[in-house]
Design an enzyme around this catalytic site. Structure first.
Site, PDB file in Angstrom:
ATOM      1  N   GLN A  54     -67.681  -6.444  45.195  1.00 34.65           N
ATOM      2  CA  GLN A  54     -68.027  -7.859  45.046  1.00 34.65           C
ATOM      3  C   GLN A  54     -69.121  -8.061  43.998  1.00 34.65           C
ATOM      4  O   GLN A  54     -69.718  -7.096  43.511  1.00 34.65           O
ATOM      5  CB  GLN A  54     -68.474  -8.418  46.408  1.00 34.65           C
ATOM      6  CG  GLN A  54     -69.526  -7.564  47.080  1.00 34.65           C
ATOM      7  CD  GLN A  54     -69.506  -7.638  48.597  1.00 34.65           C
ATOM      8  OE1 GLN A  54     -68.731  -8.361  49.201  1.00 34.65           O
ATOM      9  NE2 GLN A  54     -70.396  -6.903  49.230  1.00 34.65           N
ATOM     10  N   HIS A  85     -80.945 -14.812  61.483  1.00 36.99           N
ATOM     11  CA  HIS A  85     -81.112 -13.432  61.958  1.00 36.99           C
ATOM     12  C   HIS A  85     -81.684 -13.361  63.368  1.00 36.99           C
ATOM     13  O   HIS A  85     -81.325 -12.485  64.145  1.00 36.99           O
ATOM     14  CB  HIS A  85     -81.959 -12.630  60.961  1.00 36.99           C
ATOM     15  CG  HIS A  85     -81.252 -12.439  59.659  1.00 36.99           C
ATOM     16  ND1 HIS A  85     -81.725 -12.891  58.456  1.00 36.99           N
ATOM     17  CD2 HIS A  85     -80.045 -11.864  59.382  1.00 36.99           C
ATOM     18  CE1 HIS A  85     -80.870 -12.597  57.491  1.00 36.99           C
ATOM     19  NE2 HIS A  85     -79.839 -11.989  58.024  1.00 36.99           N
ATOM     20  N   ASP A 109     -78.358  -6.631  53.991  1.00 36.55           N
ATOM     21  CA  ASP A 109     -79.665  -7.138  53.552  1.00 36.55           C
ATOM     22  C   ASP A 109     -80.791  -6.691  54.476  1.00 36.55           C
ATOM     23  O   ASP A 109     -81.961  -6.722  54.109  1.00 36.55           O
ATOM     24  CB  ASP A 109     -79.621  -8.672  53.454  1.00 36.55           C
ATOM     25  CG  ASP A 109     -79.106  -9.301  54.736  1.00 36.55           C
ATOM     26  OD1 ASP A 109     -79.854  -9.398  55.719  1.00 36.55           O
ATOM     27  OD2 ASP A 109     -77.906  -9.690  54.772  1.00 36.55           O
ATOM     28  N   GLU A 129     -72.162  -0.843  56.559  1.00 32.83           N
ATOM     29  CA  GLU A 129     -72.073  -1.826  55.463  1.00 32.83           C
ATOM     30  C   GLU A 129     -71.075  -1.278  54.435  1.00 32.83           C
ATOM     31  O   GLU A 129     -71.155  -0.114  54.049  1.00 32.83           O
ATOM     32  CB  GLU A 129     -73.479  -2.003  54.860  1.00 32.83           C
ATOM     33  CG  GLU A 129     -73.540  -2.642  53.492  1.00 32.83           C
ATOM     34  CD  GLU A 129     -73.048  -4.087  53.458  1.00 32.83           C
ATOM     35  OE1 GLU A 129     -73.590  -4.937  54.173  1.00 32.83           O
ATOM     36  OE2 GLU A 129     -72.099  -4.355  52.681  1.00 32.83           O
ATOM     37  N   ASP A 160     -65.905   0.963  55.739  1.00 33.22           N
ATOM     38  CA  ASP A 160     -65.174  -0.178  56.289  1.00 33.22           C
ATOM     39  C   ASP A 160     -65.528  -0.354  57.773  1.00 33.22           C
ATOM     40  O   ASP A 160     -65.263   0.535  58.591  1.00 33.22           O
ATOM     41  CB  ASP A 160     -63.681   0.136  56.095  1.00 33.22           C
ATOM     42  CG  ASP A 160     -62.777  -0.939  56.655  1.00 33.22           C
ATOM     43  OD1 ASP A 160     -63.190  -1.664  57.582  1.00 33.22           O
ATOM     44  OD2 ASP A 160     -61.643  -1.047  56.168  1.00 33.22           O
ATOM     45  N   GLY A 161     -66.131  -1.487  58.092  1.00 39.96           N
ATOM     46  CA  GLY A 161     -66.593  -1.733  59.462  1.00 39.96           C
ATOM     47  C   GLY A 161     -65.473  -1.698  60.490  1.00 39.96           C
ATOM     48  O   GLY A 161     -65.659  -1.245  61.619  1.00 39.96           O
ATOM     49  N   ASP A 178     -72.408  -9.184  61.243  1.00 36.60           N
ATOM     50  CA  ASP A 178     -73.161 -10.027  60.306  1.00 36.60           C
ATOM     51  C   ASP A 178     -72.402 -10.020  58.984  1.00 36.60           C
ATOM     52  O   ASP A 178     -72.791  -9.379  58.016  1.00 36.60           O
ATOM     53  CB  ASP A 178     -74.566  -9.427  60.159  1.00 36.60           C
ATOM     54  CG  ASP A 178     -75.436 -10.245  59.232  1.00 36.60           C
ATOM     55  OD1 ASP A 178     -75.012 -11.327  58.800  1.00 36.60           O
ATOM     56  OD2 ASP A 178     -76.547  -9.785  58.927  1.00 36.60           O
ATOM     57  N   ASP A 181     -67.802 -14.349  54.562  1.00 35.33           N
ATOM     58  CA  ASP A 181     -66.751 -15.255  55.051  1.00 35.33           C
ATOM     59  C   ASP A 181     -65.403 -14.527  55.089  1.00 35.33           C
ATOM     60  O   ASP A 181     -65.277 -13.438  54.538  1.00 35.33           O
ATOM     61  CB  ASP A 181     -66.676 -16.476  54.131  1.00 35.33           C
ATOM     62  CG  ASP A 181     -67.980 -17.243  54.143  1.00 35.33           C
ATOM     63  OD1 ASP A 181     -68.443 -17.594  55.235  1.00 35.33           O
ATOM     64  OD2 ASP A 181     -68.558 -17.455  53.063  1.00 35.33           O
TER      65      ASP A 181
HETATM   66  N1  SPD Z   1     -70.901 -18.840  54.520  1.00 39.51           N
HETATM   67  C1  SPD Z   1     -71.810 -17.750  54.447  1.00 39.51           C
HETATM   68  C2  SPD Z   1     -71.913 -16.969  55.694  1.00 39.51           C
HETATM   69  C3  SPD Z   1     -72.803 -15.786  55.519  1.00 39.51           C
HETATM   70  C4  SPD Z   1     -73.114 -15.116  56.775  1.00 39.51           C
HETATM   71  N2  SPD Z   1     -73.736 -13.835  56.606  1.00 39.51           N
HETATM   72  C5  SPD Z   1     -75.005 -13.840  55.997  1.00 39.51           C
HETATM   73  C6  SPD Z   1     -75.609 -12.492  55.919  1.00 39.51           C
HETATM   74  C7  SPD Z   1     -77.052 -12.551  56.267  1.00 39.51           C
HETATM   75  N3  SPD Z   1     -77.514 -11.330  56.818  1.00 39.51           N
END
Ligand code: SPD
Length: 303
Positions: A54, A85, A109, A129, A160-161, A178, A181
């Site tokens: 990405q 969070h 993150d 991740e 891959d989760g 977490d 989309d």
């Molecule tokens: N539409 C965006 C959704 C993002 C959700 N994940 C955010 C990651 C933060 N740790």
């Protein structure tokens, strides 16, 4: 700035007024056919790169602190990331009586891990991740989130989760998804086989909490997940948190539980000992499961 800005072309736009450039704006690229989106005024592009998976950017904004963007979509700002969070983490962790092994899928993150390690009951945190590039960029530019990744209880896996979860039966008290989309690498995390594998990876009283979008903007996604999750999990709830820098200002989560009720026993003693909270409280925990009438039409109360 000029070089990074060139690379980030298409991600930011200029505001012009009377032929003068008034500023630079990042616009969240997802508008979901609702004819509205969210813009954040920025002052610098700190990082812009493309990984195997990405496009990752970290922008410095005028008023919202640093902003992490993946594939043109807002992931977090320093201004309000705590609301996301804290709620994705403390809600399940304070319902489970002994959350010792926790898995985070996504979350490179580090914000979710930062909250999880506030719980002394947690003995190990596995973070799976897909993209090492996210972790590397956040370690450098978002240390207030990523520094938790250095805690000795945390182990990071890159992969891959969905596959990771499928290989670990009965391994975790808590799983937190977490994710981005349901587009690109995150798509599989919104599908039935993944929810079924999570159930197997959870221990007897296990709980999974999954990022599941906004009741204003993403009804089809939420309905889709609800349709299969209700068959899999004996206790299923949906709750939300207020995040002004996400489109529609909010985001919700599914609480998928094998036994424990999200509104049953919230451990208030443990909650009172958590340091540095800005959003979570047992009152907010309870309130977060109260949904507006229009959302109740497609998301009945906890079953
Ligand atoms: N539409 C965006 C959704 C993002 C959700 N994940 C955010 C990651 C933060 N740790």
């Amino acid at each position: 700035m000029a070089e990074q800005q060139k690379k980030a072309q298409g991600l930011i736009t200029m505001e012009k007024k009377k032929d003068q450039i008034m500023g630079l704006w990042f616009q969240d690229c997802i508008e979901f056919g609702h004819g509205c989106t969210l813009s954040i005024r920025i002052k610098d592009v700190l990082y812009h790169g493309r990984s195997r998976f990405q496009e990752i950017s970290i922008l410095d904004t005028e008023k919202m602190g640093k902003l992490l963007v993946i594939d043109g979509v807002t992931m977090l700002t320093e201004f309000d990331e705590f609301a996301y969070h804290e709620m994705i983490s403390h809600v399940p962790l304070l319902v489970h009586p002994k959350p010792s092994r926790v898995l985070v899928i996504g979350g490179g993150d580090g914000g979710t891990v930062r909250e999880i390690i506030k719980h002394p009951e947690v003995e190990t945190v596995h973070l799976c991740e897909i993209d090492e590039g996210v972790v590397t960029a956040c370690r450098r530019y978002l240390p207030s989130l990523a520094s938790g990744l250095d805690d000795p209880r945390v182990k990071i896996f890159y992969g891959d989760g969905a596959k990771f979860v499928a290989d670990r039966p009965n391994a975790y008290e808590i799983i937190i998804v977490d994710s981005t989309d349901p587009i690109g690498p995150g798509q599989v995390l919104f599908q039935e086989p993944f929810y079924a594998d999570m159930k197997k990876a959870l221990t007897e009283q296990g709980i999974a909490v999954t990022q599941c979008e906004s009741v204003y903007l993403h009804r089809p996604v939420i309905e889709g997940v609800y349709a299969f999750a209700r068959k899999l999990y004996p206790k299923l709830g949906y709750y939300y948190t207020l995040v002004p820098t996400y489109p529609s200002g909010m985001i919700g989560f599914f609480f998928c539980s094998k036994k424990l009720d999200p509104l049953g026993e919230i451990n208030e003693k443990r909650a009172a000992k958590l340091q540095g909270l800005k959003y979570y409280s047992p009152e907010m925990h309870r309130a977060a499961f109260s949904l507006p009438r229009f959302a109740r039409d497609f998301l009945p109360p906890v079953i």
